[in-house]
Design a protein around this motif. Structure first.
Motif, PDB file in Angstrom:
ATOM      1  N   LYS A  43       0.938  -1.233   0.141  1.00 45.20           N
ATOM      2  CA  LYS A  43       0.085   0.099   0.128  1.00 45.20           C
ATOM      3  C   LYS A  43       1.048   1.300  -0.163  1.00 45.20           C
ATOM      4  O   LYS A  43       1.902   1.131   0.368  1.00 45.20           O
ATOM      5  CB  LYS A  43      -0.903  -0.007   1.206  1.00 45.20           C
ATOM      6  N   PRO A  44       0.464   2.124  -0.568  1.00 44.63           N
ATOM      7  CA  PRO A  44       1.160   3.449  -0.515  1.00 44.63           C
ATOM      8  C   PRO A  44       1.417   4.084   0.807  1.00 44.63           C
ATOM      9  O   PRO A  44       0.695   3.794   1.501  1.00 44.63           O
ATOM     10  CB  PRO A  44       0.394   4.648  -1.221  1.00 44.63           C
ATOM     11  N   ASN A  45       2.797   4.771   0.911  1.00 47.74           N
ATOM     12  CA  ASN A  45       3.193   5.272   2.343  1.00 47.74           C
ATOM     13  C   ASN A  45       3.258   4.300   3.433  1.00 47.74           C
ATOM     14  O   ASN A  45       3.427   4.315   4.577  1.00 47.74           O
ATOM     15  CB  ASN A  45       2.159   6.383   2.535  1.00 47.74           C
ATOM     16  N   GLN A  46       3.358   2.860   2.952  1.00 44.28           N
ATOM     17  CA  GLN A  46       3.419   1.717   3.875  1.00 44.28           C
ATOM     18  C   GLN A  46       4.854   1.863   4.388  1.00 44.28           C
ATOM     19  O   GLN A  46       5.705   1.663   3.583  1.00 44.28           O
ATOM     20  CB  GLN A  46       3.025   0.325   3.280  1.00 44.28           C
ATOM     21  N   PRO A  47       5.165   2.003   5.738  1.00 44.70           N
ATOM     22  CA  PRO A  47       6.595   1.983   6.180  1.00 44.70           C
ATOM     23  C   PRO A  47       6.963   0.538   5.838  1.00 44.70           C
ATOM     24  O   PRO A  47       6.557  -0.482   5.653  1.00 44.70           O
ATOM     25  CB  PRO A  47       6.362   2.078   7.612  1.00 44.70           C
ATOM     26  N   LYS A  48       8.515   0.834   5.419  1.00 44.52           N
ATOM     27  CA  LYS A  48       9.195  -0.437   5.213  1.00 44.52           C
ATOM     28  C   LYS A  48       9.697  -1.244   6.127  1.00 44.52           C
ATOM     29  O   LYS A  48       9.968  -0.700   7.364  1.00 44.52           O
ATOM     30  CB  LYS A  48      10.675  -0.002   4.366  1.00 44.52           C
ATOM     31  N   VAL A  49       9.563  -2.567   6.047  1.00 39.78           N
ATOM     32  CA  VAL A  49       9.788  -3.625   7.119  1.00 39.78           C
ATOM     33  C   VAL A  49      11.362  -3.985   6.904  1.00 39.78           C
ATOM     34  O   VAL A  49      11.735  -4.360   5.825  1.00 39.78           O
ATOM     35  CB  VAL A  49       8.760  -4.828   7.122  1.00 39.78           C
ATOM     36  N   VAL A  50      12.044  -4.127   7.893  1.00 38.62           N
ATOM     37  CA  VAL A  50      13.499  -4.589   7.836  1.00 38.62           C
ATOM     38  C   VAL A  50      13.883  -5.711   8.564  1.00 38.62           C
ATOM     39  O   VAL A  50      13.293  -5.904  10.124  1.00 38.62           O
ATOM     40  CB  VAL A  50      14.493  -3.434   8.207  1.00 38.62           C
TER      41      VAL A  50
ATOM     42  N   CYS B 233       8.087 -19.022   2.434  1.00 35.63           N
ATOM     43  CA  CYS B 233       8.339 -18.368   3.957  1.00 35.63           C
ATOM     44  C   CYS B 233       7.223 -17.938   4.547  1.00 35.63           C
ATOM     45  O   CYS B 233       6.292 -17.872   4.097  1.00 35.63           O
ATOM     46  CB  CYS B 233       9.351 -17.504   3.471  1.00 35.63           C
ATOM     47  N   ASN B 234       7.610 -17.321   5.784  1.00 32.08           N
ATOM     48  CA  ASN B 234       6.329 -16.906   6.547  1.00 32.08           C
ATOM     49  C   ASN B 234       5.850 -15.278   6.230  1.00 32.08           C
ATOM     50  O   ASN B 234       6.498 -14.829   5.347  1.00 32.08           O
ATOM     51  CB  ASN B 234       6.746 -16.872   8.061  1.00 32.08           C
ATOM     52  N   SER B 235       5.008 -14.976   6.811  1.00 30.25           N
ATOM     53  CA  SER B 235       4.260 -13.720   6.371  1.00 30.25           C
ATOM     54  C   SER B 235       5.327 -12.470   6.474  1.00 30.25           C
ATOM     55  O   SER B 235       5.176 -11.693   5.616  1.00 30.25           O
ATOM     56  CB  SER B 235       2.929 -13.494   6.922  1.00 30.25           C
ATOM     57  N   PHE B 236       6.341 -12.626   7.804  1.00 37.65           N
ATOM     58  CA  PHE B 236       6.938 -11.549   7.814  1.00 37.65           C
ATOM     59  C   PHE B 236       8.038 -11.266   6.522  1.00 37.65           C
ATOM     60  O   PHE B 236       8.453 -10.427   6.006  1.00 37.65           O
ATOM     61  CB  PHE B 236       7.908 -11.599   9.232  1.00 37.65           C
ATOM     62  N   LEU B 237       8.741 -12.563   6.289  1.00 38.56           N
ATOM     63  CA  LEU B 237       9.501 -12.403   5.278  1.00 38.56           C
ATOM     64  C   LEU B 237       9.102 -12.216   3.808  1.00 38.56           C
ATOM     65  O   LEU B 237       9.782 -11.468   3.181  1.00 38.56           O
ATOM     66  CB  LEU B 237      10.479 -13.990   5.250  1.00 38.56           C
ATOM     67  N   ARG B 238       7.789 -12.632   3.773  1.00 36.90           N
ATOM     68  CA  ARG B 238       6.874 -12.230   2.363  1.00 36.90           C
ATOM     69  C   ARG B 238       7.056 -10.731   2.364  1.00 36.90           C
ATOM     70  O   ARG B 238       7.082 -10.267   1.256  1.00 36.90           O
ATOM     71  CB  ARG B 238       5.778 -12.916   2.255  1.00 36.90           C
ATOM     72  N   ARG B 239       6.658 -10.323   3.426  1.00 36.27           N
ATOM     73  CA  ARG B 239       6.542  -8.726   3.302  1.00 36.27           C
ATOM     74  C   ARG B 239       8.090  -8.011   3.212  1.00 36.27           C
ATOM     75  O   ARG B 239       7.974  -7.005   2.347  1.00 36.27           O
ATOM     76  CB  ARG B 239       6.019  -8.291   4.738  1.00 36.27           C
ATOM     77  N   VAL B 240       9.003  -8.783   3.810  1.00 34.67           N
ATOM     78  CA  VAL B 240      10.182  -7.864   3.576  1.00 34.67           C
ATOM     79  C   VAL B 240      10.762  -8.081   2.068  1.00 34.67           C
ATOM     80  O   VAL B 240      11.107  -7.084   1.322  1.00 34.67           O
ATOM     81  CB  VAL B 240      11.330  -8.659   4.530  1.00 34.67           C
ATOM     82  N   LEU B 241      10.527  -9.158   1.508  1.00 40.26           N
ATOM     83  CA  LEU B 241      10.676  -9.410  -0.016  1.00 40.26           C
ATOM     84  C   LEU B 241      10.081  -8.552  -0.797  1.00 40.26           C
ATOM     85  O   LEU B 241      10.523  -8.050  -1.833  1.00 40.26           O
ATOM     86  CB  LEU B 241      10.540 -10.821  -0.491  1.00 40.26           C
ATOM     87  N   ALA B 242       8.607  -8.308  -0.603  1.00 43.91           N
ATOM     88  CA  ALA B 242       8.052  -7.640  -1.193  1.00 43.91           C
ATOM     89  C   ALA B 242       8.355  -6.049  -1.390  1.00 43.91           C
ATOM     90  O   ALA B 242       8.446  -5.510  -2.391  1.00 43.91           O
ATOM     91  CB  ALA B 242       6.336  -7.614  -0.850  1.00 43.91           C
ATOM     92  N   ASP B 243       8.839  -5.593  -0.285  1.00 44.11           N
ATOM     93  CA  ASP B 243       9.457  -4.408  -0.140  1.00 44.11           C
ATOM     94  C   ASP B 243      10.602  -4.298  -0.826  1.00 44.11           C
ATOM     95  O   ASP B 243      10.818  -3.141  -1.575  1.00 44.11           O
ATOM     96  CB  ASP B 243       9.929  -3.885   1.427  1.00 44.11           C
ATOM     97  N   GLU B 244      11.437  -5.238  -0.809  1.00 42.61           N
ATOM     98  CA  GLU B 244      12.717  -5.294  -1.595  1.00 42.61           C
ATOM     99  C   GLU B 244      12.572  -5.119  -2.961  1.00 42.61           C
ATOM    100  O   GLU B 244      13.370  -4.599  -3.884  1.00 42.61           O
ATOM    101  CB  GLU B 244      13.628  -6.452  -1.327  1.00 42.61           C
TER     102      GLU B 244
END
Length: 603
Positions: free
Chosen positions: A161-168, A223-234
């Motif tokens: 989503k727009p302006n969604q904070p990046k997860v590290v 992978c788990n949902s957290f790692l999927r979110r990190v990968l999507a950000d990358e």
């Protein structure tokens, strides 16, 4: 919609496996039907004493009792039988019965409630519980279906989503996994770019790349949902507009998921979006299931026939149309808008006065033996040709249609009773398009203020003091409301209600029995007026802050005999939970109720 069985074709029980075929056939046939008979099997129709029908119920109170039951229990089978006029033989009707098993789909949050007595009743009547649970057709109500459909048709939401904070990622193992995966993504993109350079002259880029061994789809490791979110950000940070990132399930478990990267042209994106939309819409329509039959039935505007069918209508509306309206008046409008012509064979039969038994099975036997309506089964629908299983919804719907034809042929179907429903333990029928008329014509008296020990014979003894009973041999009937109140019904014109009430009260005061010394008698109209006034007073009192207006003595007196405040002084043995498993009537329902509440006696 037929299968071979010992060389004979017959209609199937309709389940998930053959629903699509059955629905197509039903939709093709329903518009040409002369009328449609319905019946349903439920997991119950009575919760406890509080929802049991009583002669003291106001129409609104009865509706709310039935609403409570409808919301608690579930449908098991819906029987629908289409009746057509024969094209070959005059006056011959052709029957096509369908027996639908229905069961909420796995995403539903509804409960399945069934008392042991109801389960035993269905078991005795050969209900196939495995077919119901494992193969029952799912369903949605119209309102829910419309919401889900709009969600499918709405523009898709991006994975990020727009302006969604990046997860590290902070854990070393997670960072190593992300780095390794993104390196593989970079290598795939490089190979894809090289392949694209070789196929620039092709209009169908994906197809051309496939020919040189480069795929436009890349699957990332599970992978788990957290790692999927990190990968999507990358991947988003790479700013490659041609890339589409999707999450998909791996195997049969929804807990196992992975990301998939697609490199698509604008046209391919549009085509893929439309393909996914169609698949999601098909999935919603599959969840809606039996709603397709309900809508076809309602849109046909054909006459609907049922036997003691008010619960059938309520369960239908609640499960397939939307939440039951808060008031009886709104319910009537809703039903009439969906089904403009309704006949209740129970009401027609009772009102005719020609039948000693009006339970569906007994009435059907009488009709085919005496009136013998000309009905035959259509080719492929002759499963019930040699009889069927009582309390199987498809067979009961067929019997209901045959009874309607017989009553019509004998002149017992009257337009006066059109769009009116029979009510058990009530002096009135429920009018779907207007008033709720009395089913019993005559002089009706409300008797109250006697003790629980009072027997039916004691009330008959009081009635025997009336000149019309004593001198003219008029017959009266007692309809018990509670252990301390009842209705006395005498033939129309036999006496005047107010005079009769005075005679009965005088006889009670002279009685040697203490049980009836303080008995009160008033006309049915007076009692109804007092009960309605009491109900209005209660409603007003509920809206008055504490310390507000108190009930008047008159309203309090009426309230003491009104259904909502009926005194429950019965012994524990009489406070028996009532379990009824089938919408039929007093002769065929499985009921456990206080014996006094079931008494209907006549001189």
């Amino acid at each position: 919609l037929t299968i071979a069985s010992n060389g004979r074709r017959h209609p199937m029980n309709v389940t998930q496996a053959n629903f699509s075929e059955a629905a197509k056939q039903f939709e093709a046939l329903v518009q040409s039907a002369s009328f449609i008979a319905i019946d349903e099997e439920m997991t119950g129709i009575t919760l406890d004493v509080s929802t049991a029908p009583g002669y003291g119920d106001s129409m609104e109170a009865r509706y709310h009792k039935m609403c409570k039951v409808t919301r608690e229990f579930a449908l098991m089978q819906v029987g629908v039988c289409l009746f057509h006029e024969s094209a070959d033989e005059h006056n011959l009707m052709v029957a096509r019965p369908f027996n639908f098993y229905v069961f909420p789909d796995g995403k539903s949050n509804s409960r399945i409630v069934m008392f042991a007595s109801t389960a035993a009743f269905h078991r005795q009547n050969n209900m196939d519980f495995n077919m119901w649970i494992n193969e029952g057709i799912p369903f949605l109500e119209n309102a829910t279906f419309d919401v889900l459909k709009q969600q499918v048709l709405a523009p898709p939401q991006p994975v990020l989503k727009p302006n969604q904070p990046k997860v590290v990622a902070t854990r070393e193992a997670d960072r190593a996994f992300i780095a390794e995966t993104m390196e593989a993504v970079t290598d795939w993109l490089a190979a894809h770019d090289a392949g694209t350079a070789c196929t620039e002259s092709s209009n169908e880029t994906s197809a051309a790349l496939s020919e040189v061994g480069v795929s436009s789809r890349y699957e990332l490791p599970e992978c788990n949902s957290f790692l999927r979110r990190v990968l999507a950000d990358e991947i988003s940070a790479m700013n490659r507009e041609e890339l589409t990132v999707e999450s998909e399930q791996v195997g049969s478990s929804s807990y196992h998921r992975r990301l998939v990267i697609l490199r698509l042209t604008e046209k391919e994106k549009e085509d893929r979006l439309e393909e996914k939309r169609k698949a999601r819409l098909a999935a919603v329509e599959a969840r809606a299931g039996f709603l397709r039959i309900f809508n076809a039935l309602a849109q046909s505007r054909k006459p609907i026939i049922g036997h003691n069918l008010l619960f059938d209508l309520m369960f239908m509306l609640h499960n397939f149309h939307g939440p039951l309206p808060p008031s009886l008046g709104e319910f009537k409008k809703s039903v009439h808008n969906l089904m403009p012509e309704i006949h209740d064979t129970k009401l027609h039969a009772v009102s005719s006065g020609q039948f000693t038994e009006t339970a569906l099975g007994a009435l059907y036997d009488h009709c085919i033996n005496i009136h013998s309506p000309p009905v035959e089964f259509a080719d492929g629908f002759d499963r019930y040709k040699h009889g069927g299983q009582f309390h199987e919804a498809g067979y009961d719907a067929y019997m209901t249609g045959v009874v309607f034809l017989a009553l019509q042929r004998a002149g017992h179907v009257s337009s006066i009773r059109l769009n009116k429903c029979y009510l058990m333990r009530s002096l009135r029928s429920l009018g779907l398009t207007g008033e709720d008329p009395l089913m019993e014509e005559g002089v009706i008296l409300h008797l109250s203020n006697f003790t629980e020990a009072t027997k039916t014979n004691a009330l008959f003894s009081l009635l025997s003091h009336l000149p019309c009973v004593k001198n003219d041999g008029v017959h009266a009937a007692i309809r018990w409301i509670s252990d301390t109140s009842a209705l006395a019904v005498l033939p129309a014109g036999s006496c005047e209600a107010r005079e009769a009430a005075c005679v009965i009260e005088a006889a009670a005061r002279q009685s040697a029995s203490d049980d009836i010394l303080e008995l009160r008698a008033i006309s049915y109209e007076q009692w109804q007026n007092q009960a309605e006034a009491a109900a209005r007073q209660v409603e007003a009192d509920e809206m008055t802050p504490r310390g507000g207006v108190a009930l008047t003595d008159g309203a309090m007196t009426a309230l003491s005999s009104a259904p909502a405040a009926k005194r429950q002084r019965a012994s524990p043995a009489r406070r028996t939970r009532q379990h009824v498993s089938h919408v039929d009537d007093d002769a065929s329902a499985v009921v456990c109720a206080p014996r006094r509440s079931q008494r209907i006696a006549a001189l």
